[in-house]
Motif scaffolding. Structure first.
Motif, mmCIF file in Angstrom:
data_model
loop_
_atom_site.group_PDB
_atom_site.id
_atom_site.type_symbol
_atom_site.label_atom_id
_atom_site.label_comp_id
_atom_site.label_asym_id
_atom_site.label_seq_id
_atom_site.Cartn_x
_atom_site.Cartn_y
_atom_site.Cartn_z
ATOM 1 N N GLU A 1 -0.588 -2.783 14.064
ATOM 2 C CA GLU A 1 -1.116 -2.301 12.787
ATOM 3 C C GLU A 1 -0.104 -2.452 11.650
ATOM 4 N N VAL A 2 1.164 -2.192 11.933
ATOM 5 C CA VAL A 2 2.162 -2.262 10.852
ATOM 6 C C VAL A 2 2.392 -3.695 10.387
ATOM 7 N N LYS A 3 2.030 -4.665 11.214
ATOM 8 C CA LYS A 3 2.163 -6.056 10.798
ATOM 9 C C LYS A 3 1.287 -6.358 9.588
ATOM 10 N N MET A 4 0.232 -5.570 9.418
ATOM 11 C CA MET A 4 -0.674 -5.779 8.288
ATOM 12 C C MET A 4 -0.236 -5.025 7.041
ATOM 13 N N LEU A 5 0.913 -4.354 7.141
ATOM 14 C CA LEU A 5 1.408 -3.554 6.021
ATOM 15 C C LEU A 5 2.733 -4.089 5.489
ATOM 16 N N GLN A 6 2.873 -5.409 5.491
ATOM 17 C CA GLN A 6 4.100 -6.045 5.002
ATOM 18 C C GLN A 6 3.918 -6.414 3.530
ATOM 19 N N PRO A 7 4.593 -5.725 2.609
ATOM 20 C CA PRO A 7 4.405 -5.989 1.172
ATOM 21 C C PRO A 7 4.588 -7.445 0.770
ATOM 22 N N ASP A 8 5.621 -8.094 1.299
ATOM 23 C CA ASP A 8 5.876 -9.483 0.915
ATOM 24 C C ASP A 8 4.734 -10.400 1.323
ATOM 25 N N ASP B 1 5.758 3.549 -6.372
ATOM 26 C CA ASP B 1 5.913 2.182 -5.884
ATOM 27 C C ASP B 1 5.021 1.986 -4.652
ATOM 28 N N TRP B 2 4.026 1.125 -4.755
ATOM 29 C CA TRP B 2 3.088 0.907 -3.647
ATOM 30 C C TRP B 2 3.791 0.396 -2.399
ATOM 31 N N LYS B 3 4.905 -0.302 -2.590
ATOM 32 C CA LYS B 3 5.641 -0.808 -1.430
ATOM 33 C C LYS B 3 6.267 0.334 -0.635
ATOM 34 N N GLN B 4 6.687 1.378 -1.323
ATOM 35 C CA GLN B 4 7.210 2.550 -0.616
ATOM 36 C C GLN B 4 6.096 3.290 0.116
ATOM 37 N N VAL B 5 4.902 3.289 -0.478
ATOM 38 C CA VAL B 5 3.753 3.902 0.199
ATOM 39 C C VAL B 5 3.497 3.181 1.518
ATOM 40 N N GLU C 1 -0.950 -1.704 -6.288
ATOM 41 C CA GLU C 1 -0.036 -1.346 -7.375
ATOM 42 C C GLU C 1 -0.716 -0.398 -8.360
ATOM 43 N N GLU C 2 -1.942 -0.709 -8.740
ATOM 44 C CA GLU C 2 -2.680 0.116 -9.689
ATOM 45 C C GLU C 2 -3.102 1.446 -9.061
ATOM 46 N N ARG C 3 -3.468 1.420 -7.794
ATOM 47 C CA ARG C 3 -3.949 2.620 -7.116
ATOM 48 C C ARG C 3 -2.863 3.682 -7.011
ATOM 49 N N HIS C 4 -1.628 3.263 -6.777
ATOM 50 C CA HIS C 4 -0.567 4.231 -6.511
ATOM 51 C C HIS C 4 0.409 4.431 -7.672
ATOM 52 N N ALA C 5 0.179 3.730 -8.782
ATOM 53 C CA ALA C 5 1.037 3.904 -9.952
ATOM 54 C C ALA C 5 0.992 5.364 -10.422
#
Length: 227
Positions: free
Chosen positions: A111-118, A139-143, A132-136
């Motif tokens: 599951e975490v493989k699908m959560l790679q920001p890059d 930082d969505w990457k930290q989420v 990015e817009e949802r969590h502004a």
């Protein structure tokens, strides 16, 4: 009028449940809120199911809500089940949709493989923009990073074992889309068979993402179960 709390999923927000909320407002008092670190709320030190459950419990108490039922999508459903297990009588009824109950290290790693920001930025730029817009302004990457840590933690220690469900006396309705590629029918059935007071429903033509769920169909199942 009965009261409902709608809980969003991991890396999601309450805004994703607005369509369902509108469908249910004529029948119930409907509440939504963002779990910590989601929808622009401040990032907590850690993401965990117990933390989110305690936050939901606090929200319910601060709002002065009583005789409340919870409709939880994906992780939101897991949080609702955790509350039903550890705080008997606190929740009147629970409806889960697309909730993943089975966790081990292999499942978590997948599951975490699908959560790679890059990777998301490169292959799914529109989704990256949405996150990015949802969590502004957070930082969505930290989420995503905190969500990965939570899932890996579940892989090592599933907060709800199959035995835990035998202790849940709260009436529960488990809903699953027939095209859900994240949550399997077998794991949902395994939980269903353990619950003393449960119903099982399959939504036709329904994948995992909440945006692709027929809100009217989901609202129908909720109303039929909650009453």
């Amino acid at each position: 009028m009965k009261t409902l709390l709608l809980l969003h999923g991991a890396i999601g927000s309450s805004a994703q449940l607005e369509m369902l909320k509108k469908k249910l407002e004529s029948s119930y008092k409907v509440y939504t809120f963002n779990l910590p670190g989601h929808g622009g709320t401040a990032l907590p030190q850690e993401f965990s199911i117990p933390t989110f459950a305690n936050i939901a419990r606090t929200y319910i108490r601060l709002e002065g809500l009583s005789s409340i039922s919870i409709v939880g999508y994906s992780m939101g459903g897991y949080v609702a089940m955790y509350l039903a297990r550890h705080y008997p009588g606190f929740v009147e009824k629970v409806v889960t949709l697309a909730t993943k109950f089975e966790w081990d290290e292999a499942i978590a790693a997948r599951e975490v493989k699908m959560l790679q920001p890059d990777v998301i930025e490169q292959k799914l730029p529109a989704f990256a923009k949405t996150l990015e817009e949802r969590h502004a302004p957070e930082d969505w990457k930290q989420v995503l990073d905190k969500t990965k840590d939570m899932l890996l933690g579940l892989g090592k220690h599933n907060e709800l074992s199959l035995e835990d469900y035998t202790f849940i006396r709260t009436p529960v309705q488990l809903l699953l889309g027939d095209r859900d590629k994240m949550v399997g029918l077998e794991e949902t059935l395994a939980v269903y068979k353990q619950l003393p007071n449960a119903q099982l429903g399959i939504l036709p033509g329904t994948p995992h993402p909440i945006e692709q769920v027929d809100a009217e169909l989901l609202a129908f199942h909720v109303r039929r179960f909650i009453g």
